[in-house]
Design a protein around this motif. Structure first.
Motif, mmCIF file in Angstrom:
data_model
loop_
_atom_site.group_PDB
_atom_site.id
_atom_site.type_symbol
_atom_site.label_atom_id
_atom_site.label_comp_id
_atom_site.label_asym_id
_atom_site.label_seq_id
_atom_site.Cartn_x
_atom_site.Cartn_y
_atom_site.Cartn_z
ATOM 1 N N MET A 1 0.852 -1.198 0.000
ATOM 2 C CA MET A 1 0.000 0.000 0.000
ATOM 3 C C MET A 1 0.887 1.247 0.000
ATOM 4 S SD MET A 1 -2.872 1.039 2.827
ATOM 5 C CE MET A 1 -1.652 1.250 4.101
ATOM 6 N N PRO A 2 0.571 2.198 -0.881
ATOM 7 C CA PRO A 2 1.386 3.419 -0.900
ATOM 8 C C PRO A 2 1.274 4.172 0.424
ATOM 9 C CG PRO A 2 -0.346 3.461 -2.602
ATOM 10 C CD PRO A 2 -0.556 2.229 -1.806
ATOM 11 N N ILE A 3 2.328 4.877 0.796
ATOM 12 C CA ILE A 3 2.268 5.615 2.056
ATOM 13 C C ILE A 3 1.430 6.882 1.909
ATOM 14 C CG2 ILE A 3 4.524 6.720 1.621
ATOM 15 C CD1 ILE A 3 4.746 6.567 4.790
ATOM 16 N N VAL A 4 1.424 7.468 0.716
ATOM 17 C CA VAL A 4 0.576 8.641 0.473
ATOM 18 C C VAL A 4 -0.429 8.293 -0.615
ATOM 19 C CG1 VAL A 4 0.493 11.018 -0.361
ATOM 20 C CG2 VAL A 4 2.389 10.270 1.072
ATOM 21 N N GLU A 5 -1.705 8.506 -0.304
ATOM 22 C CA GLU A 5 -2.756 8.333 -1.303
ATOM 23 C C GLU A 5 -3.625 9.568 -1.284
ATOM 24 O OE1 GLU A 5 -4.682 4.114 -1.591
ATOM 25 O OE2 GLU A 5 -4.110 4.504 0.489
ATOM 26 N N ILE A 6 -3.543 10.351 -2.333
ATOM 27 C CA ILE A 6 -4.386 11.539 -2.432
ATOM 28 C C ILE A 6 -5.370 11.284 -3.559
ATOM 29 C CG2 ILE A 6 -4.414 14.025 -2.862
ATOM 30 C CD1 ILE A 6 -1.586 14.201 -1.935
ATOM 31 N N LYS A 7 -6.667 11.388 -3.221
ATOM 32 C CA LYS A 7 -7.686 11.169 -4.264
ATOM 33 C C LYS A 7 -8.588 12.376 -4.357
ATOM 34 C CE LYS A 7 -8.004 6.269 -5.002
ATOM 35 N NZ LYS A 7 -7.551 5.642 -3.724
ATOM 36 N N ASP A 8 -8.598 12.962 -5.541
ATOM 37 C CA ASP A 8 -9.488 14.087 -5.839
ATOM 38 C C ASP A 8 -9.431 15.163 -4.748
ATOM 39 O OD1 ASP A 8 -11.236 15.349 -7.545
ATOM 40 O OD2 ASP A 8 -13.010 14.600 -6.515
ATOM 41 N N LEU A 9 -8.224 15.524 -4.373
ATOM 42 C CA LEU A 9 -8.053 16.569 -3.352
ATOM 43 C C LEU A 9 -8.469 17.926 -3.914
ATOM 44 C CD1 LEU A 9 -6.908 17.630 -0.595
ATOM 45 C CD2 LEU A 9 -4.731 17.925 -1.789
ATOM 46 N N ARG A 10 -9.294 18.612 -3.145
ATOM 47 C CA ARG A 10 -9.687 19.981 -3.495
ATOM 48 C C ARG A 10 -9.488 20.873 -2.296
ATOM 49 N NH1 ARG A 10 -12.997 19.774 -8.169
ATOM 50 N NH2 ARG A 10 -12.891 17.600 -8.828
ATOM 51 N N GLY A 25 -8.754 18.827 -7.606
ATOM 52 C CA GLY A 25 -8.781 17.464 -8.103
ATOM 53 C C GLY A 25 -7.402 16.892 -8.319
ATOM 54 N N VAL A 26 -6.613 16.841 -7.248
ATOM 55 C CA VAL A 26 -5.278 16.255 -7.355
ATOM 56 C C VAL A 26 -5.311 14.796 -6.918
ATOM 57 C CG1 VAL A 26 -3.032 16.208 -6.195
ATOM 58 C CG2 VAL A 26 -3.839 18.320 -7.244
ATOM 59 N N ASP A 27 -4.748 13.925 -7.746
ATOM 60 C CA ASP A 27 -4.560 12.519 -7.393
ATOM 61 C C ASP A 27 -3.068 12.254 -7.386
ATOM 62 O OD1 ASP A 27 -7.390 11.645 -7.594
ATOM 63 O OD2 ASP A 27 -7.114 12.220 -9.696
ATOM 64 N N LEU A 28 -2.578 11.706 -6.278
ATOM 65 C CA LEU A 28 -1.156 11.391 -6.203
ATOM 66 C C LEU A 28 -0.967 10.171 -5.315
ATOM 67 C CD1 LEU A 28 0.848 14.701 -5.534
ATOM 68 C CD2 LEU A 28 1.018 13.243 -7.547
ATOM 69 N N VAL A 226 3.889 16.981 -12.418
ATOM 70 C CA VAL A 226 3.906 18.368 -12.889
ATOM 71 C C VAL A 226 2.527 18.957 -12.656
ATOM 72 C CG1 VAL A 226 4.289 19.884 -14.871
ATOM 73 C CG2 VAL A 226 5.592 17.755 -14.657
ATOM 74 N N MET A 227 2.471 20.106 -11.983
ATOM 75 C CA MET A 227 1.172 20.711 -11.692
ATOM 76 C C MET A 227 0.920 21.944 -12.543
ATOM 77 S SD MET A 227 0.540 20.278 -7.582
ATOM 78 C CE MET A 227 -1.128 20.943 -7.710
ATOM 79 N N VAL A 233 -0.911 17.592 -14.127
ATOM 80 C CA VAL A 233 -1.161 17.393 -15.554
ATOM 81 C C VAL A 233 -0.302 16.282 -16.147
ATOM 82 C CG1 VAL A 233 -2.048 19.712 -15.976
ATOM 83 C CG2 VAL A 233 0.408 19.273 -16.195
ATOM 84 N N GLU A 234 0.800 15.944 -15.456
ATOM 85 C CA GLU A 234 1.596 14.826 -15.939
ATOM 86 C C GLU A 234 2.308 14.202 -14.759
ATOM 87 O OE1 GLU A 234 4.049 15.571 -19.343
ATOM 88 O OE2 GLU A 234 4.851 13.522 -19.368
#
Ligand SMILES: Nc1ncnc2c1ncn2[C@@H]1O[C@H](COP(=O)(O)OP(=O)(O)OP(=O)(O)O)[C@@H](O)[C@H]1O
Ligand SMILES: Nc1ncnc2c1ncn2[C@@H]1O[C@H](COP(=O)(O)OP(=O)(O)OP(=O)(O)O)[C@@H](O)[C@H]1O
Ligand code: SF4
Ligand SMILES: [Mg+2]
Ligand SMILES: [Mg+2]
Lengths: 332, 362
Positions: A1-10, A25-28, A226-227, A233-234
């Motif tokens: 499991m990844p240590i950081v999971e960001i889903k659709d952060l606003r 809407g950041v996913d990382l 890249v934000m 965006v990438e």
């Protein structure tokens, strides 16, 4: 499991007149022991994203939506006491300006020992021994003497190392670094970058490293995100993103940097236009008004993340067109 | 931003003529006294700038690089006359700054600065439009015209005035604030612009825009730039000449290309070798030099770099090097305007690598 999971952060700032959706809407994901570098436009939400991971955005004046999980914990759901334990022990942050992290009225030794004692409940002697070991680890010369020093008595590079030592004092699993070497000269910067790489290997630390310096990202990162305008965006493996960038913004960013080979008096390549108003984003791709590949569809259809390689994605409707550019943008 | 001194046919070449340096800095010293109790010694002082001489030529961009704390910002603030020197003088276009011919007030209008800290230099209570228009208003530009100039400059630094003019500094990102600072400095139409880490907070595409903008404005208004930065790629690109500082002194000064392609001072050489790699398959394995610069409160005697230098010899701790060009016998491409403060260049300095002293002097 990844240590950081960001889903659709606003993250929306509501303090002023019109709400400002700084992150939309950041996913990382970041794996344990992995270093992610975040590059991107100034004002695109890099610092706000990093702060969201530790819930450091002003709570009354901003709204946070989506999920942020760090080491399995839901950051938004942490109570006050849990949050205090989380900051420092699970995740720790270093900044460009160490004065944000270091207290000017206590010696560095006192500050680190205090942090260690609060978190581990050990004795002052044990805590001081840990502080000394940390100073040795981050290669502060004459560490015993430096533990007695106040922050203003140290050089910029030394303060930066001390801040790293403080950040590592409670053995965090995740280190967040917001442009920590921007104010340092090249000889000290490279020492800090090599140090971060060693610590990451040694402690299995995950690191998120925000920087504007593509060379810095190349030195430290396993992956790059890249934000632009509050979104990623990438993202992809460092080598891939540097050698085979697939989003037109990334391509523009890589082309616009000054480097030794440029002729004196040459003009730097730039991306025309200005970033969009976050409070009033266009319906389609937010980069469309500035993009050299934009078509009519780009202005109306919001692109989703398109897979363009192993673990490599770009939010662009024209990834076929960027693929065709590849030999031209690859490192020479 | 190139052009060098030959570009001095511009409208800004001013009183002293094109060959007259715009600014001559002589024997500049600034020590900061420390409260005695900190070190148990009463005379302890930070030797922030410790004997610095250089010229800024008309129409050139002079880059300044050096480690953190070596005195770049202090030099800049001394040139701005924001703080007083402990010793030394400034000559601006042939006239001594602070003299009857060139009173401070008159000088200050012609020299502007963009600071490293984008936050501290903006008034939090003023909208950014008001911040930019403030200087011109104070100097007698009619209010409407000052606001117009502010909006024009905002657009030129890439901040759409319709969206940004009414914002306050805390509503901007670091990079956006720095662009406001650049616009504000330019609003007074200075002759010399000092840029202290002015683009360090910007992303590469905005940085490129700002650097192009600075080049345009330079041409348009005949500006001269002093450009301080840690980013050696950027300094190399923008500068006609570069000055390298180390611990309050000048270590090396010379034409940008000569300095970056054939460094004379071991510190400059270490700096250029420490630049981050751009090649994913050739990362830096070990830092070229270890350690940090020594404490400016108690700078080492002799050459200040001797505690970290790979070529250190006994003489280095005893004798203070002076700026010297490379001996033509050693470096055929040596040029008189490219000099470094290293005993290896000084004939008869006692360093084993130094050229022999000339047989009989004079
Ligand atoms: N407290 C705040 N109130 C209102 N807006 C804010 C606040 N903090 C940040 N913002 C806005 O949120 C956006 C993202 O800011 P952020 O600081 O994350 O940018 P960044 O990507 O880190 O930029 P930089 O590279 O310049 O540091 C910006 O447009 C900024 O103006
Ligand atoms: N007001 C002051 N009082 C005491 N010491 C000072 C003061 N201002 C600067 N210094 C010290 O003088 C030295 C030179 O500082 P300066 O800010 O000029 O360095 P710099 O070269 O600009 O560094 P950086 O690259 O980190 O910006 C440093 O040791 C600094 O701590
Ligand atoms: S989607 Fe269209 S506008 Fe957006 S980046 Fe791709 S090509 Fe450009
Ligand atoms: Mg930021
Ligand atoms: Mg400085």
């Amino acid at each position: 499991m990844p240590i950081v999971e960001i889903k659709d952060l606003r993250v929306t700032f509501t303090g002023g007149g019109k709400p400002v959706p700084a992150v939309s809407g950041v996913d990382l994901e970041v794996e344990r022991g992995e270093t992610l570098a975040i590059l991107g436009e100034s004002g695109s939400g890099k610092s706000v994203t990093l702060r969201a991971l530790m819930r450091l955005n002003p709570e009354g004046k901003s709204r946070m939506e989506g999920t942020v999980r760090v080491a399995g914990q839901d950051v938004a759901a942490l109570g006050r006491r849990e949050l205090r334990a989380f900051r420092g022990r699970t995740a720790a942050m270093i900044f460009q300006e160490p004065s944000l992290a270091l207290d000017p009225v206590y010696t560095l030794g006192q500050q680190i020992a205090e942090a260690v004692m609060v978190h581990d409940g050990c004795s002052r002697n044990e805590a001081m021994a840990r502080a000394l070991a940390l100073f040795e680890r981050v290669r502060i010369p004459s560490p015993e003497r430096r533990l007695q020093a106040y922050p203003h008595e140290m050089s910029g590079g030394m303060r930066q190392r001390a801040m790293i030592a403080l950040a590592l004092s409670c053995r965090p699993q995740l280190l967040l670094a917001d442009e920590p070497t921007t104010a340092l000269d090249a000889t000290v910067q490279i020492q800090i970058l090599v140090l971060v790489r060693e610590l990451q290997r040694e402690f299995g630390l995950a690191v998120i490293f925000v920087t504007h310096d593509i060379g810095v990202a190349v030195e430290v990162a396993d992956r790059i995100a890249v934000m632009y305008a509050g979104r990623v965006v990438e993202s992809g493996p460092m080598r891939e993103v540097i050698r085979r960038p697939r989003h037109p913004y990334t391509i523009g960013l890589l082309r616009s940097r000054a480097h030794g080979a440029l002729a004196k008096g040459a003009r730097l390549e730039t991306i025309p236009g200005a970033p969009p108003d976050l409070a009033d984003l266009p319906p389609g791709c937010p980069f469309a008004p500035r993009c050299f590949l934009a078509t009519a569809t780009c202005a109306t259809t919001a692109p989703g993340p398109e897979p363009v390689g192993a673990g490599h994605q770009a939010r662009c409707l024209r990834v076929d067109a960027t693929a065709a550019l590849l030999p031209a943008v690859a490192e020479g | 931003m190139n052009g060098g001194s030959q570009a001095a046919t511009d409208p800004g070449s001013g009183r002293g003529g094109p060959a007259q340096p715009l600014l001559t800095v002589r024997g500049l010293v600034r020590h900061f006294a420390l409260p005695g109790k900190l070190l148990g010694r009463s005379k302890a002082a930070v030797h922030a700038v410790d004997g610095v001489d250089f010229d800024v030529l008309k129409g050139e961009t002079l880059g300044i690089v050096g480690e953190s704390g070596c005195g770049k910002s202090t030099t800049a603030r001394l040139l701005m006359h924001l703080i007083n020197p402990s010793a030394g003088e400034l000559i601006f276009d042939g006239e001594k700054v602070g003299s009857r011919e060139l009173p401070l007030r008159e000088y200050r209008r012609q020299v502007q600065m963009v600071f490293q800290d984008s936050y501290a230099s903006l008034n939090p209570r003023l909208t950014i439009e008001a911040s930019i228009a403030f200087g011109p208003s104070v100097h007698g530009v009619p209010r409407r015209q000052a606001v117009e100039r502010a909006r024009d400059l905002l657009a030129r630094v890439g901040l759409d005035p319709a969206r940004f003019a009414g914002r306050y500094p805390h509503e901007l990102s670091g990079g956006q604030r720095q662009r406001v600072n650049i616009a504000r400095a330019l609003a007074l139409r200075p002759r010399l612009l000092i840029l202290d880490e002015a683009v360090s907070a910007l992303d590469k595409s905005v940085e490129a825009q700002v650097l192009n903008l600075l080049a345009d404005l330079k041409q348009e208004f005949g500006l001269t730039y002093l450009f301080i930065s840690h980013d050696l790629n950027v300094v190399r690109f923008v500068s006609d000449r570069v000055m390298v500082m180390y611990l309050g002194r000048v270590a090396e000064i010379g034409p940008s290309e000569a300095l970056f392609s054939a460094a004379l001072h071991p510190y400059t050489a270490a700096l250029t070798r420490s630049m981050p790699s751009m090649d994913p398959d050739a990362r830096t394995e070990a830092p070229p030099i270890a350690g940090d610069p020594p404490n400016p409160i108690d700078p080492p005697p002799g050459c200040r770099f001797h505690t970290r230098c790979a070529f250190v010899a006994d003489a280095c701790a005893r004798r203070t090097p002076v700026l010297t060009p490379a001996p033509a016998a050693v470096l055929p491409s040596a040029r008189p305007d490219h000099r470094a403060a290293c005993l290896m260049l000084e004939p008869g300095s006692g360093h084993p690598r130094a050229p022999a002293a000339p047989a009989a002097a004079e």
